[in-house]
Design a protein around this motif. Structure first.
Motif, short mmCIF file in Angstrom:
data_model
loop_
_atom_site.label_atom_id
_atom_site.label_comp_id
_atom_site.label_asym_id
_atom_site.label_seq_id
_atom_site.Cartn_x
_atom_site.Cartn_y
_atom_site.Cartn_z
N PRO A 140 20.98 -12.17 7.41
CA PRO A 140 22.09 -12.82 8.13
C PRO A 140 22.61 -14.07 7.43
CG PRO A 140 20.01 -13.32 9.19
CD PRO A 140 19.69 -12.34 8.10
N LYS A 185 24.39 -6.49 5.09
CA LYS A 185 23.48 -6.71 6.22
C LYS A 185 22.01 -6.67 5.82
CE LYS A 185 26.73 -5.20 9.76
NZ LYS A 185 27.10 -6.60 10.06
N VAL A 190 22.18 -14.54 14.78
CA VAL A 190 23.32 -13.69 15.16
C VAL A 190 23.13 -13.10 16.56
CG1 VAL A 190 23.94 -13.11 12.79
CG2 VAL A 190 22.30 -11.66 14.02
#
Length: 823
Positions: free
Chosen positions: A58, A55, A81
């Motif tokens: 994205p 993470k 996202v």
């Protein structure tokens, strides 16, 4: 985890997600066709996957290519996202953030430099008087480009909240801290540079970049404040006022300036950036102008094709590294600094690049012929992503993927030259490349005019009412081949009183000392020899003259005596209270490169009249201004400049007719070789005098050509090859004696360094033939005792070059204030 992968083959262009093949201006080709190893490039997949799963971002788009093509183009993960998920595609539009600095702002500044509207050395206050507050009056444009202006990184957001006018007032009033002494990465500096673009051009940086960079290159998806259509495929960044930013600049200061600023605000795509990189690599290529202009029929086009939105000379200056308190920066670009965590470790020292806060990075390596583009929206959704280490690792993978030459670059260059030759265009700037080849925009370059051309065009007004003594020879011709002698003899308001000739005489055919006076048949005027009883005009010879005019074509080498004739005559003019006018001409071997040791001070002679290197990169007009200042010659000097000559141009780019400057200076090739080959002709070797190719070979009866060629080729000198030969000079040294030796062939004009070749020759001859090579007289033209003694002691080339490296660098600084033709 999802990845959108483009197939890496020209046949797979139709499968590039969301990209119309017709819009793929730089073709996507098999990696191997660019000299790239596909298996090595495939390592990128795992690197990106790991970071997305952690993470840290994205998604992203990675593009890797070389001149003429993209060998790797892939989209990974998501471009959004929240509030909904949206897959990343290779045509995603990204907020470039600080990539705006080099691509839009610095490139615009350098174009303005080339246009003569901005000078790097000038104070910023010359363009923005309001900037000269609180100690900032001496900060230069160059200082801002390399972040040494002492300005703070960012000023308070509150400075921008009362509108643009107040924002600029507050920015210009900011203080500075030890300008020129430290490296402080500053958005404030680039905001100011954006305003310089506006003041100098009358257009803001968005408008100027669009007209002068993006439109000429065909970067259709690049610019500030993207349209609604482009915004729909833009990567989402963070929230502002509870709304997700998409196609809206992330940087808060740029946002408060309506999206247009010098430090941020640009949007672009991987495909558009590849266009920029491709053109950039062509402009920074080490290929010679002949190579770039060579067609597929093996013949040369009329001239080289400039590949970028600025000339080669301008781009070379932009790329030149500057040390800023231990950080290496180019103009607008990072080279190797504290901000280089996104730089691949395996990139060469010539590589330049930059990153952007939103998660963008781009590096271009002219040495490796490589570009690496990494685009992400790492700030989405929470602003805490991290991508610089990943971008750096991808750069290293890309550099390690190079396993061969790039044949595509040669093919595209040839194709470009053939098309341009067929169309009969003048100087051109390539636009973008469609899948098959380059489309060229035609923009005819103005003719290069020498000083005599300019003087005649202006009606000889600079010499109105003057009684002239003209120093010239057979090279004193205008573009149409008319003699300067005849032009001045018939010029209205000008009285030509006498003529003076240098070494080799008025016709340039004599190759001996003691040249006598003569008379010019066309005008009946006496020709005083300055290579006979005197080498400096005497009081008797100067009777009736109030102005000396110098018009002789030089070749750019310190020991070529026309420079000394010019200088000693200038001293005579000063001593007798005469005006001195130099009709300037291009330096045929270019005005950028400087090579070799400087002449020792106090040892000046007719074959080295001042402390300059063997190859100085100056015109005779520039030499005259330097010598007047540094030799303290009190003379009324005027240089009538050449026009439309660029410092990076060799003679073959000028369109002017070559005239043999002396009996043994018969081609541009020989002029380029001369500083490294001619310097040894005082020793017991032949440099080809008495052959058809003087200075293109070197030899002696005691030299084994095969052995010498093997040693020299083994040294790995760029841009040159050595072939063993035998030759018998018909004149000069070793007349009628068979000599073994080598022919020196320039294979790449841009890479070739004549003095490096000369020093390698000296070191090799000293090592192979310590008893045969009589080096005693070598210092007559070298005029550098330290380097001479090191040659005698058996030093190698690297050791010899180290002896004068600092002096050469200092000379580069010395000459700056005397340059008449650009930065």
């Amino acid at each position: 985890m999802r990845y959108t992968l483009s197939l890496i083959g020209a046949c797979a262009l139709s499968l590039l997600l969301a990209v119309d093949a017709a819009q793929a201006e730089i073709p996507v080709v098999p990696a191997a066709s660019l000299g790239l190893n596909q298996a090595q490039l495939d390592r990128i997949d795992a690197l990106v996957k790991e970071e997305i799963e952690a993470k840290r971002l994205p998604g992203c788009v990675v593009a890797i290519g070389r001149t003429g093509g993209i060998g790797f183009l892939k989209a990974y993960g998501d471009r959004r996202v929240e509030p909904s998920q949206e897959e990343m595609t290779v045509d995603t539009v990204f907020d470039m953030a600080s990539l705006t600095k080099p691509i839009a702002t610095a490139t615009s500044v350098m174009i303005l430099v080339e246009q003569g509207k901005v000078r790097l050395r000038n104070p910023v206050a010359e363009y923005i008087p309001e900037f000269a507050q609180n100690g900032k009056e001496n900060i230069t444009v160059e200082d801002l480009l390399v972040h040494r202006g002492g300005l703070i990184p960012d000023n308070a957001l509150s400075d921008y909240e009362d509108g643009e006018e107040k924002a600029w007032e507050r920015l210009f009033a900011l203080p500075t801290d030890r300008p020129g002494k430290q490296f402080i990465y500053s958005d404030v500096g680039f905001l100011t540079l954006g305003k310089i673009v506006e003041r100098a051009s009358g257009k803001n940086v968005a408008e100027f970049a669009a007209e002068n960079i993006f439109k000429p290159l065909g970067m259709k998806d690049s610019g500030y404040t993207p349209s609604k259509e482009l915004s729909q495929r833009a990567a989402t960044t963070e929230k502002r006022d509870d709304e997700w930013m998409r196609g809206e600049v992330h940087d808060p200061r740029a946002y408060l300036l309506n999206g247009v600023a010098g430090h941020a605000g640009l949007f672009s795509t991987a495909a558009d950036l590849a266009i920029y990189c491709d053109a950039f690599l062509r402009g920074a290529s080490n290929k010679s102008s002949q190579e770039l202009a060579r067609g597929d029929d093996g013949k040369s086009a009329a001239h080289a094709v400039p590949p970028f939105v600025m000339s080669r000379a301008t781009l070379a200056e932009m790329l030149r590294p500057r040390d800023v308190a231990g950080n290496s920066r180019a103009l607008g670009w990072d080279n190797k600094s504290a901000y280089s965590t996104n730089r691949g470790e395996l990139l060469s020292s010539r590589a330049v690049g930059h990153g952007g806060f939103t998660g963008t990075a781009m590096w271009i390596d002219p040495e490796l012929d490589l570009f690496v583009i990494f685009l992400s929206n790492r700030v989405h959704p929470k602003g805490d992503g991290l991508v610089n280490p990943l971008a750096g690792r991808i750069g290293s993978v890309a550099a390690a993927a190079i396993d061969g030459p790039n044949p595509t670059s040669v093919a595209v260059a040839a194709k470009t030259a053939v098309e341009e030759k067929a169309e009969g265009a003048g100087d051109v700037r390539p636009a973008l490349h469609a899948v098959e080849a380059t489309k060229v925009s035609k923009a005819k370059r103005p003719q290069v005019l020498t000083g005599i051309d300019v003087l005649a065009r202006d009606g000889f007004k600079q010499l109105a009412g003057r009684k002239v003594g003209l120093i010239t020879n057979h090279t004193g011709l205008d573009r149409d081949g008319r003699r300067t002698i005849d032009l001045l003899a018939n010029a209205p308001g000008v009285k030509l009183v006498a003529i003076f000739s240098p070494e080799h005489g008025i016709a340039g055919k004599l190759d001996h000392d003691g040249i006598t006076d003569a008379r010019d048949e066309a005008t009946g005027l006496k020709i005083h020899s300055l290579y006979g009883e005197t080498r400096k005009p005497t009081a008797e010879q100067l009777k009736g003259i109030d102005t000396i005019v110098f018009d002789i074509q030089d070749i750019g080498c310190r020991f070529y005596t026309y420079e000394s004739t010019m200088t000693w005559a200038m001293e005579a003019a000063g001593e007798h209270g005469l005006k001195y006018v130099v009709l300037d001409r291009p330096n045929p071997i270019g005005g950028v490169a400087m090579e070799g040791p400087l002449a020792d001070g106090g040892r000046e002679s007719f074959v080295g009249c001042h402390t300059v290197p063997l190859r100085h990169g100056l015109t005779v007009g520039e030499l005259a201004t330097m010598y007047r200042a540094e030799r303290e010659i009190e003379v009324d000097l005027e240089v009538i400049k050449a026009e439309n000559w660029r410092r990076g141009d060799y003679w073959d780019a000028t369109g002017l007719t070559w005239v043999n400057q002396s009996p043994n200076m018969r081609s541009l090739t020989e002029a380029i070789l001369y500083p490294g080959m001619g310097v040894w002709e005082t020793t017991n070797v032949s440099v080809g005098r008495g052959t058809d190719t003087p200075f293109e070979l070197i030899g002696a009866p005691w030299i084994d050509g095969q052995k010498l060629a093997a040693e020299l080729n083994g040294a790995g000198l760029p841009g040159v090859r050595f072939t063993p030969i035998e030759f018998t000079p018909s004149d000069s040294k070793f007349k009628e004696q068979k000599c073994g030796g080598v022919n020196v062939a320039i294979t790449n004009q841009a890479e070739f360094n004549a003095v490096a070749v000369g020093l390698e020759l000296a070191a090799t001859l000293r090592r192979l033939y310590p008893l045969d090579w009589q080096v005693k007289a070598a210092d007559r033209l070298l005029i550098n005792d330290e380097v001479y003694q090191a040659i005698v002691a058996g030093a190698d080339r690297a050791e010899l070059e180290a002896l004068f490296a600092d002096d050469l660098k200092e000379f580069g600084k010395r000459r700056q204030k005397f340059l008449l033709y650009g930065e």
